[in-house]
Design an enzyme around this catalytic site. Structure first.
Site, PDB file in Angstrom:
ATOM      1  N   GLN A 154      -1.345   8.404   8.797  1.00  0.00           N
ATOM      2  CA  GLN A 154      -1.690   9.692   9.395  1.00  0.00           C
ATOM      3  C   GLN A 154      -0.628  10.125  10.394  1.00  0.00           C
ATOM      4  O   GLN A 154      -0.767  11.173  11.021  1.00  0.00           O
ATOM      5  CB  GLN A 154      -3.050   9.574  10.099  1.00  0.00           C
ATOM      6  CG  GLN A 154      -4.204   9.216   9.176  1.00  0.00           C
ATOM      7  CD  GLN A 154      -5.404   8.685   9.931  1.00  0.00           C
ATOM      8  OE1 GLN A 154      -5.551   7.493  10.162  1.00  0.00           O
ATOM      9  NE2 GLN A 154      -6.272   9.592  10.342  1.00  0.00           N
ATOM     10  N   ASN A 155       0.422   9.336  10.546  1.00  0.00           N
ATOM     11  CA  ASN A 155       1.466   9.602  11.538  1.00  0.00           C
ATOM     12  C   ASN A 155       2.617  10.383  10.917  1.00  0.00           C
ATOM     13  O   ASN A 155       2.936  10.213   9.745  1.00  0.00           O
ATOM     14  CB  ASN A 155       1.970   8.284  12.118  1.00  0.00           C
ATOM     15  CG  ASN A 155       0.845   7.470  12.738  1.00  0.00           C
ATOM     16  OD1 ASN A 155      -0.101   8.035  13.298  1.00  0.00           O
ATOM     17  ND2 ASN A 155       0.919   6.158  12.620  1.00  0.00           N
TER      18      ASN A 155
ATOM     19  N   ASP B 159       5.772  10.432  12.360  1.00  0.00           N
ATOM     20  CA  ASP B 159       6.973  10.029  13.102  1.00  0.00           C
ATOM     21  C   ASP B 159       8.045   9.337  12.284  1.00  0.00           C
ATOM     22  O   ASP B 159       9.091   8.957  12.813  1.00  0.00           O
ATOM     23  CB  ASP B 159       6.585   9.127  14.272  1.00  0.00           C
ATOM     24  CG  ASP B 159       5.638   8.005  13.847  1.00  0.00           C
ATOM     25  OD1 ASP B 159       5.875   7.391  12.781  1.00  0.00           O
ATOM     26  OD2 ASP B 159       4.664   7.745  14.587  1.00  0.00           O
TER      27      ASP B 159
ATOM     28  N   HIS C 158      -0.276  13.547   6.905  1.00  0.00           N
ATOM     29  CA  HIS C 158      -0.082  14.649   7.850  1.00  0.00           C
ATOM     30  C   HIS C 158       1.371  15.120   7.896  1.00  0.00           C
ATOM     31  O   HIS C 158       1.760  15.841   8.811  1.00  0.00           O
ATOM     32  CB  HIS C 158      -0.563  14.237   9.243  1.00  0.00           C
ATOM     33  CG  HIS C 158      -2.038  13.971   9.296  1.00  0.00           C
ATOM     34  ND1 HIS C 158      -2.654  13.322  10.336  1.00  0.00           N
ATOM     35  CD2 HIS C 158      -3.028  14.269   8.409  1.00  0.00           C
ATOM     36  CE1 HIS C 158      -3.953  13.234  10.107  1.00  0.00           C
ATOM     37  NE2 HIS C 158      -4.204  13.794   8.945  1.00  0.00           N
TER      38      HIS C 158
ATOM     39  N   CYS D 292      16.877  27.512   3.433  1.00  0.00           N
ATOM     40  CA  CYS D 292      16.938  26.786   2.161  1.00  0.00           C
ATOM     41  C   CYS D 292      18.100  27.315   1.320  1.00  0.00           C
ATOM     42  O   CYS D 292      18.460  28.497   1.431  1.00  0.00           O
ATOM     43  CB  CYS D 292      15.616  26.963   1.413  1.00  0.00           C
ATOM     44  SG  CYS D 292      15.536  26.141  -0.186  1.00  0.00           S
TER      45      CYS D 292
ATOM     46  N   CYS E  99      18.001  28.295  -1.535  1.00  0.00           N
ATOM     47  CA  CYS E  99      17.518  29.436  -2.323  1.00  0.00           C
ATOM     48  C   CYS E  99      17.486  30.715  -1.499  1.00  0.00           C
ATOM     49  O   CYS E  99      17.228  31.797  -2.039  1.00  0.00           O
ATOM     50  CB  CYS E  99      16.125  29.144  -2.889  1.00  0.00           C
ATOM     51  SG  CYS E  99      14.761  29.350  -1.709  1.00  0.00           S
TER      52      CYS E  99
ATOM     53  N   THR F  36      -6.287   2.999  13.652  1.00  0.00           N
ATOM     54  CA  THR F  36      -6.852   4.326  13.429  1.00  0.00           C
ATOM     55  C   THR F  36      -8.251   4.396  14.019  1.00  0.00           C
ATOM     56  O   THR F  36      -9.004   3.411  13.987  1.00  0.00           O
ATOM     57  CB  THR F  36      -6.897   4.689  11.933  1.00  0.00           C
ATOM     58  OG1 THR F  36      -7.518   5.968  11.774  1.00  0.00           O
ATOM     59  CG2 THR F  36      -7.657   3.659  11.113  1.00  0.00           C
TER      60      THR F  36
ATOM     61  N   PRO G  38      -7.285  -2.259  18.863  1.00  0.00           N
ATOM     62  CA  PRO G  38      -7.589  -2.707  20.224  1.00  0.00           C
ATOM     63  C   PRO G  38      -9.072  -2.653  20.566  1.00  0.00           C
ATOM     64  O   PRO G  38      -9.545  -3.361  21.443  1.00  0.00           O
ATOM     65  CB  PRO G  38      -6.796  -1.734  21.104  1.00  0.00           C
ATOM     66  CG  PRO G  38      -5.704  -1.236  20.219  1.00  0.00           C
ATOM     67  CD  PRO G  38      -6.311  -1.164  18.845  1.00  0.00           C
TER      68      PRO G  38
ATOM     69  N   THR H   1      -1.705  -4.104  16.457  1.00  0.00           N
ATOM     70  CA  THR H   1      -1.127  -4.468  15.168  1.00  0.00           C
ATOM     71  C   THR H   1       0.178  -5.233  15.343  1.00  0.00           C
ATOM     72  O   THR H   1       0.440  -6.219  14.648  1.00  0.00           O
ATOM     73  CB  THR H   1      -0.879  -3.205  14.325  1.00  0.00           C
ATOM     74  OG1 THR H   1      -2.126  -2.534  14.093  1.00  0.00           O
ATOM     75  CG2 THR H   1      -0.241  -3.550  12.984  1.00  0.00           C
TER      76      THR H   1
END
Length: 272
Positions: free
Chosen positions: A104-105, A107, A122, A170, A172, A208, A234, A251
């Site tokens: 879902q990150n 980064d 995402h 772009c 195009c 998550t 956590p 993790t």
């Protein structure tokens, strides 16, 4: 602190599986220094009105604070590097256990670490998508931050039009936008994520909260097809009750220990 017995139990579970999928959330990125929306002092805490719509909604509602908000967000992304949790997932892939990462990150840290099959529900902060032809392209990291710093240095109040004028055109001839999913927009890679969830025999649920859908539905899909669920977090999440094993902690601290124990199992069994 998770006991060695639980670490070894987790490693034995992994060793018995052949199609593992990891579902990662903001927690694994937080271990690399990227603040989550729900952190104390985070976006939801500082801007409760409008924050449920994400950073774009906050900047739209508080345009006078937009330069500070955007620069703070980008500085966190720029300083972040893959942590031991990301690298442990790469180890699992190279060892032949992990088939895909669903994240879902936005980064790009899973790709930077070296995972080859990453489904970014995402989107990706470094990727631009043409509004005309739909072509997507990753911008080189340094150029990305240079582009945004130029925009922020001239920004008085936030506007989509002004931000978009700094984005690349772009080939195009079409205008581009960030290929990151804003609140209320459809997620990306959903079909691929659902396919992997339905095919896996073990899903690792990592960092998550389990409250953002449709990503939060994926462990249930995996469970309904007979997969085991192992969560590292956590604190307990909205998904913990579904999980076969819950390991309390980060993790980046726990998953490398599981990988180490897994390697020891493989040596004993003649797999290395």
């Amino acid at each position: 602190m998770v006991s060695q017995e639980i670490i070894e139990k987790s490693a034995r579970i992994v060793s018995g599986c052949r199609h593992i999928v990891a579902l990662t959330g903001a927690g694994i990125s937080a271990e690399s220094g990227i603040s989550t929306y729900r952190d104390s002092g985070g976006l939801w805490d500082r801007y409760p009105e409008g924050s449920s719509g994400g950073i774009v909604a906050v900047m739209t509602r508080h345009p006078e604070d937009a330069p500070q908000i955007l620069m703070g967000f980008l500085n966190g992304i720029r300083a972040a590097r893959p942590n031991p949790g990301h690298h442990a997932l790469v180890d699992l892939e190279r060892m032949g256990y992990l088939r895909a990462v669903i994240t879902q990150n936005i980064d790009n840290l899973h790709r930077e670490a070296g995972n080859s099959r990453v489904f970014e529900m995402h989107g990706n902060i470094y990727r631009f998508r043409c509004l005309e032809c739909g072509k997507k392209k990753i911008m080189e990291r340094d150029k990305f931050f240079e582009t945004f710093e130029k925009f922020i240095s001239k920004m008085k109040r936030f506007s989509f039009e002004e931000m978009g004028s700094h984005f690349p055109t772009c080939p195009c001839g079409g205008n581009t936008r960030l290929d990151a999913v804003a609140f209320g927009e459809p997620v990306q890679d959903l079909n691929e994520a659902m396919t992997e969830a339905g095919a896996c025999d073990l899903m690792l649920v990592l960092g998550t909260s389990g409250v953002v859908y449709p990503a939060a539905s994926l462990p249930g899909i995996a469970k309904s097809r007979g997969a085991l669920l192992v969560e590292i977090n956590p604190r307990e999440s909205a998904l913990s009750d579904q999980c076969d094993l819950f390991l309390e902690g980060n993790t980046g601290e726990i998953l490398p220990l599981i990988v180490l124990s897994l390697k020891e199992i493989m040596v004993k069994e003649g797999g290395v």
